[in-house]
Design an enzyme around this catalytic site. Sequence first.
Site, PDB file in Angstrom:
ATOM      1  NE  ARG A 173      -3.522  -2.400   0.104  1.00  8.92           N
ATOM      2  CZ  ARG A 173      -3.188  -3.589  -0.460  1.00  8.92           C
ATOM      3  NH1 ARG A 173      -2.221  -3.502  -1.407  1.00  8.92           N
ATOM      4  NH2 ARG A 173      -3.806  -4.693  -0.248  1.00  8.92           N
ATOM      5  CB  SER A 223      -8.890  -1.977   4.560  1.00  8.67           C
ATOM      6  OG  SER A 223      -9.343  -3.362   4.001  1.00  8.67           O
ATOM      7  CD  GLU A 293      -5.681   0.467   2.765  1.00  8.87           C
ATOM      8  OE1 GLU A 293      -5.472  -0.767   3.404  1.00  8.87           O
ATOM      9  OE2 GLU A 293      -6.321   0.326   1.834  1.00  8.87           O
TER      10      GLU A 293
HETATM   11  C1  LIG Z   1     -15.507  -0.855  -0.661  1.00  5.45           C
HETATM   12  C2  LIG Z   1     -14.189  -0.495  -0.835  1.00  5.45           C
HETATM   13  C3  LIG Z   1     -13.323  -1.765  -1.192  1.00  5.45           C
HETATM   14  C4  LIG Z   1     -11.990  -1.542  -1.358  1.00  5.45           C
HETATM   15  N1  LIG Z   1     -11.118  -2.628  -1.448  1.00  5.45           N
HETATM   16  C5  LIG Z   1      -9.897  -2.527  -1.635  1.00  5.45           C
HETATM   17  C6  LIG Z   1      -9.140  -3.647  -1.884  1.00  5.45           C
HETATM   18  O1  LIG Z   1      -9.540  -4.668  -1.973  1.00  5.45           O
HETATM   19  N2  LIG Z   1      -7.614  -3.275  -1.956  1.00  5.45           N
HETATM   20  C7  LIG Z   1      -7.136  -2.120  -1.922  1.00  5.45           C
HETATM   21  O2  LIG Z   1      -5.980  -1.920  -2.124  1.00  5.45           O
HETATM   22  N3  LIG Z   1      -7.983  -0.913  -1.674  1.00  5.45           N
HETATM   23  C8  LIG Z   1      -9.308  -1.051  -1.636  1.00  5.45           C
HETATM   24  N4  LIG Z   1     -10.001   0.100  -1.413  1.00  5.45           N
HETATM   25  C9  LIG Z   1      -9.581   1.131  -1.245  1.00  5.45           C
HETATM   26  C10 LIG Z   1      -9.357   2.180  -2.730  1.00  5.45           C
HETATM   27  O3  LIG Z   1     -10.370   1.607  -3.485  1.00  5.45           O
HETATM   28  C11 LIG Z   1      -7.748   1.854  -3.124  1.00  5.45           C
HETATM   29  O4  LIG Z   1      -7.190   2.281  -2.381  1.00  5.45           O
HETATM   30  C12 LIG Z   1      -8.008   2.618  -4.640  1.00  5.45           C
HETATM   31  O5  LIG Z   1      -6.776   2.431  -5.447  1.00  5.45           O
HETATM   32  C13 LIG Z   1      -8.055   3.990  -4.544  1.00  5.45           C
HETATM   33  O6  LIG Z   1      -8.297   4.809  -5.771  1.00  5.45           O
HETATM   34  P1  LIG Z   1      -9.025   6.373  -5.841  1.00  5.45           P
HETATM   35  O7  LIG Z   1      -8.881   6.620  -7.287  1.00  5.45           O
HETATM   36  O8  LIG Z   1     -10.183   6.258  -5.274  1.00  5.45           O
HETATM   37  O9  LIG Z   1      -7.994   7.029  -5.073  1.00  5.45           O
HETATM   38  P2  LIG Z   1      -8.563   8.422  -4.272  1.00  5.45           P
HETATM   39  O10 LIG Z   1      -9.235   7.887  -3.019  1.00  5.45           O
HETATM   40  O11 LIG Z   1      -9.119   9.487  -4.930  1.00  5.45           O
HETATM   41  O12 LIG Z   1      -7.247   9.093  -3.747  1.00  5.45           O
HETATM   42  C14 LIG Z   1      -6.143   8.207  -2.880  1.00  5.45           C
HETATM   43  C15 LIG Z   1      -4.854   8.735  -3.046  1.00  5.45           C
HETATM   44  O13 LIG Z   1      -4.168   8.608  -4.157  1.00  5.45           O
HETATM   45  C16 LIG Z   1      -3.908   9.990  -4.820  1.00  5.45           C
HETATM   46  N5  LIG Z   1      -4.253   9.978  -6.179  1.00  5.45           N
HETATM   47  C17 LIG Z   1      -5.261   9.613  -6.930  1.00  5.45           C
HETATM   48  N6  LIG Z   1      -5.110   9.733  -8.195  1.00  5.45           N
HETATM   49  C18 LIG Z   1      -3.747  10.182  -8.333  1.00  5.45           C
HETATM   50  C19 LIG Z   1      -2.891  10.527  -9.668  1.00  5.45           C
HETATM   51  N7  LIG Z   1      -3.596  10.533 -10.820  1.00  5.45           N
HETATM   52  N8  LIG Z   1      -1.732  11.080  -9.385  1.00  5.45           N
HETATM   53  C20 LIG Z   1      -1.263  11.218  -7.943  1.00  5.45           C
HETATM   54  N9  LIG Z   1      -1.885  10.835  -6.886  1.00  5.45           N
HETATM   55  C21 LIG Z   1      -3.136  10.507  -7.293  1.00  5.45           C
HETATM   56  C22 LIG Z   1      -4.665  10.886  -4.030  1.00  5.45           C
HETATM   57  O14 LIG Z   1      -4.107  12.121  -3.974  1.00  5.45           O
HETATM   58  C23 LIG Z   1      -4.741  10.118  -2.654  1.00  5.45           C
HETATM   59  O15 LIG Z   1      -3.821  10.683  -1.786  1.00  5.45           O
HETATM   60  C24 LIG Z   1     -11.482  -0.208  -1.068  1.00  5.45           C
HETATM   61  C25 LIG Z   1     -12.238   0.988  -1.000  1.00  5.45           C
HETATM   62  C26 LIG Z   1     -13.430   0.691  -0.946  1.00  5.45           C
HETATM   63  C27 LIG Z   1     -14.570   1.868  -0.598  1.00  5.45           C
END
Ligand SMILES: Cc1cc2nc3c(=O)[nH]c(=O)nc-3n(C[C@H](O)[C@H](O)[C@H](O)COP(=O)(O)OP(=O)(O)OC[C@H]3O[C@@H](n4cnc5c(N)ncnc54)[C@H](O)[C@@H]3O)c2cc1C
Length: 300
Positions: A173, A223, A293
Amino acid sequence: MDKLFNKLNKIADLIIKQNVPLKKYTTFKVGGPALYFLIPETENSLLQLVEIIQNTNLPHFVLGKGSNIIVGDKGYNGIIIYTGHLDEINVKNNNIIAQSGVTLKNIAETAQKNSLTGIEFASGIPGSLGGAIFMNAGAYGSEMSDIIQEVSALKKNSGKLILKKEDLNLSYRNSIFQSKEYIITTASLALSKGNQNKIKEKMQKLNQKRKNNQPLEYPSAGSSFKRPKGYYTGPLIERANLKGYQIGGAQVSKKHAGFIINKDEATAKDIVRLIRKIQKEVYKTSGVKLKPEPKFLGKF
Ligand SMILES: Cc1cc2nc3c(=O)[nH]c(=O)nc-3n(C[C@H](O)[C@H](O)[C@H](O)COP(=O)(O)OP(=O)(O)OC[C@H]3O[C@@H](n4cnc5c(N)ncnc54)[C@H](O)[C@@H]3O)c2cc1C
């Protein structure tokens, strides 16, 4: 402030919004307004806006699908760069090349249609490609580091750069992007040829598993804590007798104690108080220090 607006307004393919409630853009459904909410529709407009905002003293934050962030109730006094419209995706031989705003679901479905295997594990993670690389997202024994080949990013004052997988410091992560202010624009994922039906079956099986085990019927950020080495978070929280425990509208899920859910119009403050309570009780009962996380943004 108007000066900034006027400069941004000259950029083609850039949507500018102000005072946008961030709860609309996070899966936890909490968070106050962002001062500026910018939606670049092309990489070129992103490049131009970065040049402008690096000369302001407002902070900025890159937002993907908002599935791993907790935004404070008082909002964010800065500039949100939302990647949701950077949504180009292409298949080239066994590679998928996509812009950072493309969802993992879209990438997994595109891979399946093109008989490409390797990203099934991520088809149920509700994030964008950029967020998944930033977090080195993973599930069911696989993670983004298994498939990332190359990432293009923008760096303040330095323009565009191309980073190879070895440059990304990918670990559990974590990635280089968490310690440097890069904006991920595009990435190339290396997949392999597979059987279309088997890929589909695998995705369905994993997503069913998710539905059975995770409280997907409620808003959350997945998580709530990183998995500490040698432990699973859910059982640690159960041992602290906190399964179902609620503060305000935020609850430790009864289905999976590793998730905090927005049960009933929770505020970000409720969620943060619950996180602290869990950390305290788990440390008392098991001696383990849990680390959240999701990333925190704004004023709480
Ligand atoms: C129901 C549910 C289930 C999930 N299951 C998992 C799982 O199984 N495994 C897992 O690892 N995670 C899981 N997650 C967490 C999440 O979905 C992941 O961490 C996902 O990769 C985050 O992506 P996002 O686009 O939503 O990022 P955001 O929440 O929008 O951002 C997260 C971070 O990434 C940065 N970021 C986003 N885009 C960019 C970019 N283009 N350039 C630079 N920085 C950037 C943001 O600034 C922020 O700091 C889950 C979440 C939910 C709600």
